[in-house]
Design a protein around this motif. Sequence first.
Motif, PDB file in Angstrom:
ATOM      1  N   SER A 268      18.309   5.529  -8.265  1.00  0.00           N
ATOM      2  CA  SER A 268      17.164   6.428  -8.408  1.00  0.00           C
ATOM      3  C   SER A 268      15.877   5.643  -8.619  1.00  0.00           C
ATOM      4  CB  SER A 268      17.385   7.382  -9.586  1.00  0.00           C
ATOM      5  OG  SER A 268      18.511   8.205  -9.362  1.00  0.00           O
ATOM      6  N   MET A 269      15.939   4.590  -9.436  1.00  0.00           N
ATOM      7  CA  MET A 269      14.747   3.768  -9.640  1.00  0.00           C
ATOM      8  C   MET A 269      14.333   3.070  -8.355  1.00  0.00           C
ATOM      9  SD  MET A 269      14.809   2.071 -13.428  1.00  0.00           S
ATOM     10  CE  MET A 269      16.304   1.156 -13.156  1.00  0.00           C
ATOM     11  N   GLN A 270      15.296   2.551  -7.611  1.00  0.00           N
ATOM     12  CA  GLN A 270      14.971   1.899  -6.347  1.00  0.00           C
ATOM     13  C   GLN A 270      14.328   2.874  -5.368  1.00  0.00           C
ATOM     14  OE1 GLN A 270      18.754   0.320  -5.126  1.00  0.00           O
ATOM     15  NE2 GLN A 270      18.554  -1.535  -6.347  1.00  0.00           N
ATOM     16  N   ASN A 271      14.780   4.105  -5.397  1.00  0.00           N
ATOM     17  CA  ASN A 271      14.275   5.102  -4.451  1.00  0.00           C
ATOM     18  C   ASN A 271      12.890   5.625  -4.850  1.00  0.00           C
ATOM     19  OD1 ASN A 271      14.931   6.997  -2.115  1.00  0.00           O
ATOM     20  ND2 ASN A 271      14.457   8.455  -3.739  1.00  0.00           N
ATOM     21  N   TYR A 272      12.745   5.988  -6.126  1.00  0.00           N
ATOM     22  CA  TYR A 272      11.516   6.662  -6.546  1.00  0.00           C
ATOM     23  C   TYR A 272      10.423   5.705  -6.994  1.00  0.00           C
ATOM     24  CZ  TYR A 272      14.275  10.910  -6.293  1.00  0.00           C
ATOM     25  OH  TYR A 272      15.066  11.955  -5.836  1.00  0.00           O
ATOM     26  N   LEU A 273      10.778   4.437  -7.259  1.00  0.00           N
ATOM     27  CA  LEU A 273       9.760   3.458  -7.607  1.00  0.00           C
ATOM     28  C   LEU A 273       9.295   2.653  -6.409  1.00  0.00           C
ATOM     29  CD1 LEU A 273      11.095   2.037 -11.013  1.00  0.00           C
ATOM     30  CD2 LEU A 273       9.290   3.722 -10.646  1.00  0.00           C
ATOM     31  N   ALA A 274       9.853   2.952  -5.230  1.00  0.00           N
ATOM     32  CA  ALA A 274       9.469   2.206  -4.029  1.00  0.00           C
ATOM     33  C   ALA A 274       7.985   2.377  -3.718  1.00  0.00           C
ATOM     34  CB  ALA A 274      10.310   2.658  -2.838  1.00  0.00           C
ATOM     35  N   VAL A 276       5.602   2.263  -5.718  1.00  0.00           N
ATOM     36  CA  VAL A 276       4.779   1.360  -6.518  1.00  0.00           C
ATOM     37  C   VAL A 276       4.487   0.072  -5.767  1.00  0.00           C
ATOM     38  CG1 VAL A 276       4.644   0.160  -8.738  1.00  0.00           C
ATOM     39  CG2 VAL A 276       5.794   2.354  -8.593  1.00  0.00           C
ATOM     40  N   GLY A 277       5.314  -0.264  -4.799  1.00  0.00           N
ATOM     41  CA  GLY A 277       5.101  -1.446  -3.977  1.00  0.00           C
ATOM     42  C   GLY A 277       5.619  -2.705  -4.635  1.00  0.00           C
ATOM     43  N   ALA A 278       4.762  -3.735  -4.677  1.00  0.00           N
ATOM     44  CA  ALA A 278       5.187  -5.038  -5.200  1.00  0.00           C
ATOM     45  C   ALA A 278       5.496  -5.000  -6.685  1.00  0.00           C
ATOM     46  CB  ALA A 278       4.107  -6.080  -4.927  1.00  0.00           C
ATOM     47  N   LEU A 279       4.995  -3.995  -7.384  1.00  0.00           N
ATOM     48  CA  LEU A 279       5.239  -3.890  -8.824  1.00  0.00           C
ATOM     49  C   LEU A 279       6.599  -3.277  -9.143  1.00  0.00           C
ATOM     50  CD1 LEU A 279       1.745  -2.626 -10.033  1.00  0.00           C
ATOM     51  CD2 LEU A 279       2.646  -4.955 -10.157  1.00  0.00           C
ATOM     52  N   THR A 280       7.356  -2.914  -8.114  1.00  0.00           N
ATOM     53  CA  THR A 280       8.645  -2.254  -8.339  1.00  0.00           C
ATOM     54  C   THR A 280       9.573  -3.087  -9.209  1.00  0.00           C
ATOM     55  OG1 THR A 280       8.466  -1.154  -6.196  1.00  0.00           O
ATOM     56  CG2 THR A 280      10.639  -1.234  -7.218  1.00  0.00           C
ATOM     57  N   THR A 281       9.716  -4.373  -8.888  1.00  0.00           N
ATOM     58  CA  THR A 281      10.641  -5.225  -9.642  1.00  0.00           C
ATOM     59  C   THR A 281      10.184  -5.396 -11.084  1.00  0.00           C
ATOM     60  OG1 THR A 281       9.455  -7.165  -8.803  1.00  0.00           O
ATOM     61  CG2 THR A 281      11.434  -6.480  -7.610  1.00  0.00           C
ATOM     62  N   ILE A 282       8.845  -5.437 -11.305  1.00  0.00           N
ATOM     63  CA  ILE A 282       8.340  -5.572 -12.673  1.00  0.00           C
ATOM     64  C   ILE A 282       8.659  -4.323 -13.491  1.00  0.00           C
ATOM     65  CG2 ILE A 282       6.269  -5.861 -14.082  1.00  0.00           C
ATOM     66  CD1 ILE A 282       5.062  -7.458 -11.818  1.00  0.00           C
ATOM     67  N   ILE A 287      12.069  -1.540 -17.603  1.00  0.00           N
ATOM     68  CA  ILE A 287      12.990  -0.451 -17.922  1.00  0.00           C
ATOM     69  C   ILE A 287      14.364  -0.992 -18.321  1.00  0.00           C
ATOM     70  CG2 ILE A 287      14.210   1.550 -16.977  1.00  0.00           C
ATOM     71  CD1 ILE A 287      11.746   2.087 -15.257  1.00  0.00           C
ATOM     72  N   PHE A 288      14.845  -2.005 -17.603  1.00  0.00           N
ATOM     73  CA  PHE A 288      16.153  -2.575 -17.909  1.00  0.00           C
ATOM     74  C   PHE A 288      16.154  -3.248 -19.280  1.00  0.00           C
ATOM     75  CE2 PHE A 288      16.865  -3.049 -13.104  1.00  0.00           C
ATOM     76  CZ  PHE A 288      17.425  -1.789 -13.046  1.00  0.00           C
ATOM     77  N   VAL A 289      15.085  -3.978 -19.602  1.00  0.00           N
ATOM     78  CA  VAL A 289      15.016  -4.649 -20.903  1.00  0.00           C
ATOM     79  C   VAL A 289      15.030  -3.621 -22.033  1.00  0.00           C
ATOM     80  CG1 VAL A 289      13.530  -6.015 -22.423  1.00  0.00           C
ATOM     81  CG2 VAL A 289      13.878  -6.728 -20.052  1.00  0.00           C
ATOM     82  N   VAL A 290      14.258  -2.550 -21.867  1.00  0.00           N
ATOM     83  CA  VAL A 290      14.226  -1.498 -22.885  1.00  0.00           C
ATOM     84  C   VAL A 290      15.603  -0.863 -23.055  1.00  0.00           C
ATOM     85  CG1 VAL A 290      13.274   0.762 -23.466  1.00  0.00           C
ATOM     86  CG2 VAL A 290      11.771  -1.026 -22.589  1.00  0.00           C
ATOM     87  N   CYS A 291      16.262  -0.578 -21.934  1.00  0.00           N
ATOM     88  CA  CYS A 291      17.586   0.050 -21.997  1.00  0.00           C
ATOM     89  C   CYS A 291      18.607  -0.869 -22.657  1.00  0.00           C
ATOM     90  CB  CYS A 291      18.050   0.434 -20.592  1.00  0.00           C
ATOM     91  SG  CYS A 291      17.153   1.825 -19.863  1.00  0.00           S
ATOM     92  N   VAL A 292      18.544  -2.165 -22.344  1.00  0.00           N
ATOM     93  CA  VAL A 292      19.506  -3.101 -22.930  1.00  0.00           C
ATOM     94  C   VAL A 292      19.278  -3.241 -24.427  1.00  0.00           C
ATOM     95  CG1 VAL A 292      20.198  -5.526 -22.985  1.00  0.00           C
ATOM     96  CG2 VAL A 292      19.929  -4.369 -20.797  1.00  0.00           C
ATOM     97  N   LEU A 293      18.008  -3.218 -24.848  1.00  0.00           N
ATOM     98  CA  LEU A 293      17.711  -3.341 -26.273  1.00  0.00           C
ATOM     99  C   LEU A 293      18.093  -2.090 -27.051  1.00  0.00           C
ATOM    100  CD1 LEU A 293      14.250  -5.177 -26.170  1.00  0.00           C
ATOM    101  CD2 LEU A 293      16.484  -6.144 -26.749  1.00  0.00           C
ATOM    102  N   LEU A 294      17.883  -0.923 -26.439  1.00  0.00           N
ATOM    103  CA  LEU A 294      18.144   0.331 -27.138  1.00  0.00           C
ATOM    104  C   LEU A 294      19.588   0.800 -26.994  1.00  0.00           C
ATOM    105  CD1 LEU A 294      14.898   2.372 -26.337  1.00  0.00           C
ATOM    106  CD2 LEU A 294      15.437   1.058 -28.389  1.00  0.00           C
ATOM    107  N   PHE A 295      20.229   0.455 -25.869  1.00  0.00           N
ATOM    108  CA  PHE A 295      21.600   0.920 -25.604  1.00  0.00           C
ATOM    109  C   PHE A 295      22.495  -0.290 -25.379  1.00  0.00           C
ATOM    110  CE2 PHE A 295      18.636   4.066 -23.763  1.00  0.00           C
ATOM    111  CZ  PHE A 295      18.908   5.135 -24.586  1.00  0.00           C
ATOM    112  N   ARG A 296      22.894  -0.942 -26.460  1.00  0.00           N
ATOM    113  CA  ARG A 296      23.671  -2.174 -26.324  1.00  0.00           C
ATOM    114  C   ARG A 296      25.060  -1.916 -25.763  1.00  0.00           C
ATOM    115  NH1 ARG A 296      22.258  -6.413 -31.157  1.00  0.00           N
ATOM    116  NH2 ARG A 296      19.997  -6.402 -30.849  1.00  0.00           N
TER     117      ARG A 296
END
Length: 335
Positions: A268-274, A276-282, A287-296
């Motif tokens: 879903s992120m790959q599809n709906y953040l496309a 944003v362009g070059a900022l997609t990976t950032i 989002i991944f860092v936040v999820c890993v920190l909050l949902f170990r």
Amino acid sequence: MMPSVMTHKGLWLALGLVALAVAPLVVYPVFLAKVLCFALFAAAFNLLLGYVGLLSFGHAAFFGFAAYCGAHVTKEWGLGPEFALLTGIAVGAGLGLAFGLIAIRRQGIYFAMVTLALAQMVFFVSLQAPFTHGEDGIQGVPRRPLLGLIDIQSNLSIYYFVLAVFLIGVFIVYRTVHSPFGQILKSIRENEPRAISLGYDTDRYKLIAFVLSAGLSGLAGSTKVLVFQLASLTDVQWQMSGEVVLMTILGGMGTMLGPIVGAAVVVSMQNYLAQVGALTTIVQGVIFVVCVLLFRRGIVGELAALLRRRRRPKDSAAGQEKPAGQAAPAPGRST
């Protein structure tokens, strides 16, 4: 208590199946089919990481090369989609056996690096082999009738076809995990020396699990080819191995729903953040860092832990209550 729990599980399963059945009436069917393909891929990978404790960085080889072979037998040999799926399973399991015989005796980071090195060899073959058409890939893969009878040309019909494949694949994972074989895999994950002391040939069990995971990954890859009618180098690159690791950890490894939820979030992120362009990976990285920190434990793992914490006070309170009508103990007599 047990019948109540089983009833609730059955109810949630029925609601989930109904939701999957009506979802393409609301959301674009091809997007949903892509989510299901990657959910099956992540579930297959979770069988190895979540239940055996083996981290593989080479699963893109099974997924991508099975996609190439499934596309080839469909486009060049004129065979139906059922043969594409069987080819994908056979290719994935065959590569898994070859990889496993080499890597299974290694552990930890050494196992991961060996699988990554072998996967890069498969990537090189995919780039150079004549039948893969190099960087162009295999394009225009036809959606032939299933079993020569069922038309899967439309996006809606291909979605229900992928849904059926997904349910079969996840059921295989479920039955494997909840079988005596699955219990042995869990014991190997928790304490391999103890499993060896009990007389189990742990290398053999790990190899079987590796081959099964690779075969299901090949099934997911060959199914994806029928959805997008394309097999490309993207599916066999090392980044694909990283994505499936991320899907599993983000959703919650060692759970049945975790990889499915993780795949849905990532796709879903790959599809709906496309847009944003070059900022997609950032944005994805944040989002991944936040999820890993909050949902170990992953999204599903944290939710399951929260439900257990809420249920525990109720169970302890119920245990302290005296059954209705029970007489108080008679006071002791003094002598």
